[in-house]
Design a protein around this motif. Structure first.
Motif, PDB file in Angstrom:
ATOM      1  N   ALA A  54       0.833  -1.209   0.000  1.00 29.29           N
ATOM      2  CA  ALA A  54       0.000   0.000   0.000  1.00 29.29           C
ATOM      3  C   ALA A  54       0.868   1.260   0.000  1.00 29.29           C
ATOM      4  N   ASP A  55       1.951   1.257   0.784  1.00 29.08           N
ATOM      5  CA  ASP A  55       2.873   2.401   0.804  1.00 29.08           C
ATOM      6  C   ASP A  55       3.501   2.619  -0.571  1.00 29.08           C
ATOM      7  N   LEU A  56       3.945   1.539  -1.193  1.00 23.16           N
ATOM      8  CA  LEU A  56       4.569   1.652  -2.516  1.00 23.16           C
ATOM      9  C   LEU A  56       3.581   2.186  -3.548  1.00 23.16           C
ATOM     10  N   LEU A  57       2.347   1.706  -3.505  1.00 17.96           N
ATOM     11  CA  LEU A  57       1.338   2.150  -4.461  1.00 17.96           C
ATOM     12  C   LEU A  57       0.968   3.618  -4.233  1.00 17.96           C
ATOM     13  N   ASP A  58       0.939   4.061  -2.971  1.00 16.45           N
ATOM     14  CA  ASP A  58       0.684   5.476  -2.674  1.00 16.45           C
ATOM     15  C   ASP A  58       1.805   6.347  -3.234  1.00 16.45           C
ATOM     16  N   ASP A  59       3.061   5.912  -3.029  1.00 21.17           N
ATOM     17  CA  ASP A  59       4.209   6.645  -3.567  1.00 21.17           C
ATOM     18  C   ASP A  59       4.120   6.741  -5.085  1.00 21.17           C
ATOM     19  N   SER A  60       3.751   5.637  -5.690  1.00 16.71           N
ATOM     20  CA  SER A  60       3.651   5.590  -7.147  1.00 16.71           C
ATOM     21  C   SER A  60       2.590   6.550  -7.653  1.00 16.71           C
ATOM     22  N   LYS A  61       1.465   6.584  -6.954  1.00 15.67           N
ATOM     23  CA  LYS A  61       0.370   7.485  -7.348  1.00 15.67           C
ATOM     24  C   LYS A  61       0.813   8.941  -7.268  1.00 15.67           C
ATOM     25  N   THR A  85      16.840  14.946 -15.504  1.00 15.30           N
ATOM     26  CA  THR A  85      17.612  13.992 -14.706  1.00 15.30           C
ATOM     27  C   THR A  85      16.808  13.552 -13.490  1.00 15.30           C
ATOM     28  N   ASP A  86      16.182  14.514 -12.824  1.00 14.55           N
ATOM     29  CA  ASP A  86      15.347  14.199 -11.662  1.00 14.55           C
ATOM     30  C   ASP A  86      14.194  13.275 -12.056  1.00 14.55           C
ATOM     31  N   ARG A  87      13.568  13.562 -13.182  1.00 13.62           N
ATOM     32  CA  ARG A  87      12.449  12.730 -13.650  1.00 13.62           C
ATOM     33  C   ARG A  87      12.915  11.321 -13.987  1.00 13.62           C
ATOM     34  N   ALA A  88      14.074  11.213 -14.639  1.00 11.52           N
ATOM     35  CA  ALA A  88      14.602   9.893 -14.992  1.00 11.52           C
ATOM     36  C   ALA A  88      14.905   9.078 -13.733  1.00 11.52           C
ATOM     37  N   LEU A  89      15.497   9.731 -12.732  1.00 13.24           N
ATOM     38  CA  LEU A  89      15.788   9.062 -11.472  1.00 13.24           C
ATOM     39  C   LEU A  89      14.500   8.607 -10.792  1.00 13.24           C
ATOM     40  N   GLU A  90      13.514   9.475 -10.790  1.00 12.75           N
ATOM     41  CA  GLU A  90      12.222   9.139 -10.184  1.00 12.75           C
ATOM     42  C   GLU A  90      11.578   7.952 -10.904  1.00 12.75           C
ATOM     43  N   LEU A  91      11.655   7.938 -12.221  1.00 12.43           N
ATOM     44  CA  LEU A  91      11.073   6.832 -12.987  1.00 12.43           C
ATOM     45  C   LEU A  91      11.816   5.514 -12.726  1.00 12.43           C
ATOM     46  N   ARG A  92      13.136   5.569 -12.597  1.00 13.37           N
ATOM     47  CA  ARG A  92      13.903   4.353 -12.277  1.00 13.37           C
ATOM     48  C   ARG A  92      13.525   3.838 -10.896  1.00 13.37           C
ATOM     49  N   GLN A  97      10.330  -0.071  -7.668  1.00 11.56           N
ATOM     50  CA  GLN A  97       9.217  -0.300  -6.763  1.00 11.56           C
ATOM     51  C   GLN A  97       8.126  -1.154  -7.417  1.00 11.56           C
ATOM     52  N   ARG A  98       7.940  -0.992  -8.719  1.00 10.74           N
ATOM     53  CA  ARG A  98       6.964  -1.828  -9.436  1.00 10.74           C
ATOM     54  C   ARG A  98       7.387  -3.295  -9.356  1.00 10.74           C
ATOM     55  N   LYS A  99       8.694  -3.539  -9.525  1.00 15.59           N
ATOM     56  CA  LYS A  99       9.205  -4.908  -9.421  1.00 15.59           C
ATOM     57  C   LYS A  99       9.051  -5.425  -7.999  1.00 15.59           C
ATOM     58  N   LEU A 100       9.217  -4.538  -7.028  1.00 21.32           N
ATOM     59  CA  LEU A 100       9.058  -4.910  -5.631  1.00 21.32           C
ATOM     60  C   LEU A 100       7.608  -5.286  -5.332  1.00 21.32           C
ATOM     61  N   VAL A 101       6.669  -4.561  -5.898  1.00 21.44           N
ATOM     62  CA  VAL A 101       5.243  -4.888  -5.717  1.00 21.44           C
ATOM     63  C   VAL A 101       4.966  -6.287  -6.277  1.00 21.44           C
ATOM     64  N   SER A 102       5.592  -6.616  -7.392  1.00 18.95           N
ATOM     65  CA  SER A 102       5.433  -7.946  -7.973  1.00 18.95           C
ATOM     66  C   SER A 102       5.968  -9.024  -7.021  1.00 18.95           C
ATOM     67  N   LYS A 103       7.109  -8.745  -6.378  1.00 15.26           N
ATOM     68  CA  LYS A 103       7.666  -9.701  -5.406  1.00 15.26           C
ATOM     69  C   LYS A 103       6.774  -9.813  -4.179  1.00 15.26           C
ATOM     70  N   ILE A 104       6.172  -8.703  -3.770  1.00 16.59           N
ATOM     71  CA  ILE A 104       5.246  -8.727  -2.635  1.00 16.59           C
ATOM     72  C   ILE A 104       4.027  -9.589  -2.991  1.00 16.59           C
ATOM     73  N   ASP A 105       3.504  -9.399  -4.203  1.00 15.52           N
ATOM     74  CA  ASP A 105       2.364 -10.218  -4.644  1.00 15.52           C
ATOM     75  C   ASP A 105       2.730 -11.704  -4.653  1.00 15.52           C
ATOM     76  N   SER A 106       3.946 -12.000  -5.076  1.00 14.90           N
ATOM     77  CA  SER A 106       4.415 -13.385  -5.093  1.00 14.90           C
ATOM     78  C   SER A 106       4.485 -13.947  -3.668  1.00 14.90           C
ATOM     79  N   ALA A 107       4.983 -13.144  -2.723  1.00 16.83           N
ATOM     80  CA  ALA A 107       5.054 -13.585  -1.327  1.00 16.83           C
ATOM     81  C   ALA A 107       3.642 -13.818  -0.770  1.00 16.83           C
ATOM     82  N   LEU A 108       2.711 -12.933  -1.089  1.00 14.85           N
ATOM     83  CA  LEU A 108       1.325 -13.104  -0.633  1.00 14.85           C
ATOM     84  C   LEU A 108       0.719 -14.380  -1.225  1.00 14.85           C
ATOM     85  N   ARG A 109       1.062 -14.668  -2.467  1.00 12.82           N
ATOM     86  CA  ARG A 109       0.584 -15.900  -3.116  1.00 12.82           C
ATOM     87  C   ARG A 109       1.168 -17.126  -2.393  1.00 12.82           C
ATOM     88  N   ARG A 110       2.454 -17.048  -2.018  1.00 12.74           N
ATOM     89  CA  ARG A 110       3.081 -18.166  -1.298  1.00 12.74           C
ATOM     90  C   ARG A 110       2.420 -18.368   0.071  1.00 12.74           C
TER      91      ARG A 110
END
Length: 157
Positions: A54-61, A85-92, A97-110
């Motif tokens: 939820a924190d990651l998704l709020d940050d993303s929003k 440069t700031d925008r590129a860093l923010e996007l990276r 964090q998007r990849k981290l959300v995917s890992k969180i979803d995987s952990a919840l599935r496990r």
């Protein structure tokens, strides 16, 4: 509809109907002297993962809103380059964090499948301290170190 044993642990069945929730005191911390991955431990990690997501998704929003609001024309080349440069860093950062959300979803599935907390390489329990520090861990500390050493050797080729 087939019901899994772990459905009672997660509080959900395949139809997402709520079941009796596991009571978890606010100050609960998993302890080594209780059965490994009992209902309370699973609920603790499930809640921890959901809060992190939820924190990651709020940050993303807020990043998306910020990027949409900052698309202005800056005449000074240095200022424009700095903002890009700031925008590129923010996007990276958001991509990580998007990849981290995917890992969180995987952990919840496990958790739902009853596989959470066990090393993918050895099948042994992952230490509670490691899971508390990194709830998306899929390897025990020893297996992770071995995996990283093997990766380093292949990277050096």
């Amino acid at each position: 509809m087939k019901k899994r044993m772990s459905d009672t642990v997660t509080g959900h069945d395949e139809g997402s109907k709520m079941k009796a929730e596991v009571f978890l005191p606010d100050d609960y911390r998993p302890a080594e002297d209780e059965p490994f991955m009992n209902d309370r431990q699973l609920e603790y990690f499930r809640r921890k993962l959901l809060a992190w997501k939820a924190d990651l998704l709020d940050d993303s929003k807020s990043t998306i809103e910020g990027l949409q609001g900052s698309s202005r024309n800056i005449p000074d080349a240095a200022d424009r380059a700095s903002e890009e440069t700031d925008r590129a860093l923010e996007l990276r950062t958001r991509d990580r964090q998007r990849k981290l959300v995917s890992k969180i979803d995987s952990a919840l599935r496990r958790i739902g499948e009853g596989e959470y907390g066990y090393c993918e390489a050895t099948g042994e329990p992952i230490s509670l301290k490691r899971l508390d520090a990194r709830p998306i861990a899929t390897f025990s500390l020893e297996a992770q170190e071995k995996h990283e050493r093997r990766e380093k050797v292949h990277r050096d080729d």
